[in-house]
Design a protein around this motif. Structure first.
Motif, PDB file in Angstrom:
ATOM      1  N   ALA A 223      -4.508  -5.623  -6.872  1.00 30.14           N
ATOM      2  CA  ALA A 223      -3.844  -4.365  -7.214  1.00 30.14           C
ATOM      3  C   ALA A 223      -4.809  -3.188  -7.081  1.00 30.14           C
ATOM      4  O   ALA A 223      -4.440  -2.116  -6.583  1.00 30.14           O
ATOM      5  N   GLU A 224      -6.060  -3.392  -7.531  1.00 31.39           N
ATOM      6  CA  GLU A 224      -7.058  -2.320  -7.405  1.00 31.39           C
ATOM      7  C   GLU A 224      -7.369  -2.032  -5.942  1.00 31.39           C
ATOM      8  O   GLU A 224      -7.541  -0.869  -5.549  1.00 31.39           O
ATOM      9  N   GLU A 225      -7.459  -3.091  -5.136  1.00 24.13           N
ATOM     10  CA  GLU A 225      -7.718  -2.889  -3.706  1.00 24.13           C
ATOM     11  C   GLU A 225      -6.562  -2.139  -3.045  1.00 24.13           C
ATOM     12  O   GLU A 225      -6.782  -1.246  -2.221  1.00 24.13           O
ATOM     13  N   ARG A 226      -5.325  -2.498  -3.433  1.00 21.84           N
ATOM     14  CA  ARG A 226      -4.166  -1.780  -2.894  1.00 21.84           C
ATOM     15  C   ARG A 226      -4.186  -0.323  -3.313  1.00 21.84           C
ATOM     16  O   ARG A 226      -3.795   0.561  -2.544  1.00 21.84           O
ATOM     17  N   GLN A 227      -4.639  -0.060  -4.548  1.00 25.23           N
ATOM     18  CA  GLN A 227      -4.738   1.313  -5.015  1.00 25.23           C
ATOM     19  C   GLN A 227      -5.744   2.094  -4.175  1.00 25.23           C
ATOM     20  O   GLN A 227      -5.495   3.248  -3.794  1.00 25.23           O
ATOM     21  N   ARG A 228      -6.889   1.457  -3.882  1.00 29.54           N
ATOM     22  CA  ARG A 228      -7.892   2.131  -3.046  1.00 29.54           C
ATOM     23  C   ARG A 228      -7.359   2.356  -1.636  1.00 29.54           C
ATOM     24  O   ARG A 228      -7.591   3.427  -1.042  1.00 29.54           O
TER      25      ARG A 228
END
Length: 534
Positions: free
Chosen positions: A213-218
């Motif tokens: 999820a954090e990678e998708r946010q970035r």
């Protein structure tokens, strides 16, 4: 695009025009006042101009505030109407429309996309309308002083108001689809982590899902930055146009200085600066309009055609119908399940087993008529489910999902979803039958207790029992249950599952189909194994 209230939108544009028109007039009057004061006339000769400067300064703020109120009121009303229409279409439209979407993607469309479309009123329509009116007004005033300066101003306004927004829209269109896809992926990963945190933690996968999820946010942030860079370059064009317009006014002023009053020359020099104030917002307006059109296309894809507004009336048939199926089930665009043939006479019990992902839920939804079969037919008393009206279908068969929603309202209202004419006594009996009698007695207002936050107000086991109480209250003679004992301890789950299948909870005349991977070996009912559990 949503149906904006035209009168409210025109009112917002009119108020915005008055606000920036006050700024335009303030620039002209101030230029005259400064130049006239330099000539040291009598104070009384300046009094009207001084009062006008004060009035225009105040009116700009007042009209600007009123424009914000009117434009945001228009946008919020449009968003409210759009969401209401979406929910109505989702409720009455084909279930396969939403079945093929992850809840995170659906959340993006119903939430973010509707907001983006509604923002078009505030961020696009109003700025464009105001800029058009003030551009014509400013050019007309300058033309009275110097036609040459008016031509330069008109060309610069067109560059700032048409070319720059065009470049911004083109850049946004090229990048928005990528950014939107990244946002959808981000929301899917985030919703998965939120909805299944307990299971993922037990499986040891929660950190990986959160990291995803954090990678998708970035990735989403990077896509937005890429979309913003060309738009920032386009935003510089109006500044260049302002400079060119002012230089043109200066050159024109020099040419007519010999036979023009100094006060008039001052107006000619300063008025273009305020005229361009309305065009500064146009690149952003073009970006908002482009994103709004993309979001509107996604909403049209979600709801391709208006759904009928026929009222669904549930009337349980006198006799339990016969349910027959000869199908391959699966979600639209997903894997196809194996061929299943079954006939369920009135009062039949069937347990469907299989590993997670084997297609148990898709099969239940196909039997309930919520998604069409990939191949074959499902009939109720020899009538295909696709030929039944919504009222006929829901009166005969009900599907109870594993993740059915609990609403942020009273316990009573959460149960009346299953059958609206239940008495409090019936609701209390249903809760007692699923083991929630002590829980109910401990609530401050009993059935009237509000479950603040819906499912967040109860434990996973209590939520499951509340959903089971809905099952008991449902009037449908055919009941399809997806993982009805999930989140219950083994002993309670086995006891309730046995009661569901032996007729104690749902009665001997009702047909019951249960999909579960927690079936005990002592359950004496037919079983259908799908997937690799054969």
């Amino acid at each position: 695009m949503p149906a904006f209230d035209r009168r409210r939108l025109l009112l917002a544009i009119a108020l915005g025009t008055l606000a920036l028109g006050s700024a335009l007039a303030l620039a002209g009057v101030s230029a005259w006042l400064i130049t006239r004061a330099w000539q040291m006339p009598l104070v009384l000769d300046l009094s009207i101009a001084v009062v006008a400067v004060r009035a225009l300064g105040i009116s700009r703020g007042v009209f600007g505030y009123c424009e914000r109120l009117a434009s945001h009121d228009t946008a919020l009303r449009a968003a409210d109407g759009e969401r209401t229409e979406i929910y109505r279409r989702l409720a009455h439209g084909p279930a396969d429309v939403t079945a093929r979407l992850h809840s995170g993607d659906l959340l993006t469309r119903v939430g973010t996309d509707v907001d983006t479309v509604a923002d078009v009123a505030v961020r696009a329509y109003v700025p464009i309308g105001v800029a058009a009116v003030l551009g014509v007004a400013a050019t007309t005033v300058i033309a009275m002083i110097s036609p040459a300066a008016a031509v330069v101003l008109a060309v610069c306004l067109l560059i700032a108001g048409v070319l720059a927004p065009g470049l911004a829209a083109r850049a946004a269109r090229a990048q928005e689809e990528v950014a939107r896809r990244q946002q959808s992926d981000r929301d899917i990963a985030a919703v998965t982590a939120l909805e299944h945190a307990a299971e993922l933690r037990v499986a040891g996968r929660l950190p990986a899902v959160i990291a995803e999820a954090e990678e998708r946010q970035r990735d989403w942030g990077s896509a937005i930055d890429r979309a913003a860079a060309p738009a920032a370059a386009a935003a510089a064009v109006p500044t260049l146009a302002v400079g060119a317009g002012v230089i043109g006014a200066v050159v024109a002023g020099i040419g007519i200085a010999a036979h023009t009053a100094p006060t008039t020359l001052a107006v000619l020099m300063l008025l273009p600066l305020s005229a361009f104030e309305a065009t500064v917002a146009l690149p952003g307006a073009a970006v908002a309009l482009t994103r709004g059109r993309i979001a509107a296309a996604r909403l049209r894809d979600l709801l391709p055609a208006p759904a009928t507004q026929a009222t669904v009336t549930l009337t349980a048939p006198a006799e339990t119908p016969v349910l027959r199926a000869d199908v391959r089930a699966g979600y639209p665009g997903g894997p196809v399940g194996e061929h299943v043939t079954l006939t369920l006479q009135p009062g039949a019990r069937l347990a469907i087993t299989g590993r997670s992902g084997a297609g148990k839920t898709a099969l239940l939804m196909t039997l309930a008529g919520l998604i069409p079969p990939i191949d074959g037919t499902v009939t109720i008393d020899d009538t295909p489910t696709g030929e039944l009206t919504e009222s006929q279908l829901r009166s005969a068969i009900s599907y109870f999902a594993e993740d059915a929603h609990l609403f942020s309202t009273t316990v009573r209202d959460n149960l009346l979803v299953a059958r609206g004419d239940c008495t409090d006594s019936e609701l209390t009996d249903a809760l007692a039958a699923v083991g929630l009698d002590e829980w109910l007695s401990g609530l401050p207002d009993g059935l009237g207790t509000v479950l603040g936050g819906g499912a967040a107000a109860v434990s996973a086991g209590q939520r499951r029992r509340l959903l089971l109480a809905r099952v008991l209250l449902s009037p449908a003679p055919i009941v399809l249950l997806d993982e009805p004992t999930e989140h219950l301890d083994a002993a309670d789950g086995q006891r309730i599952l046995t009661a569901l299948l032996d007729g104690r909870l749902l009665g001997p005349r009702r047909t019951v189909v249960v999909a579960s991977h927690q079936l005990g070996i002592d359950l004496a009912c037919p079983r259908l194994s799908i997937g690799h559990d054969r």
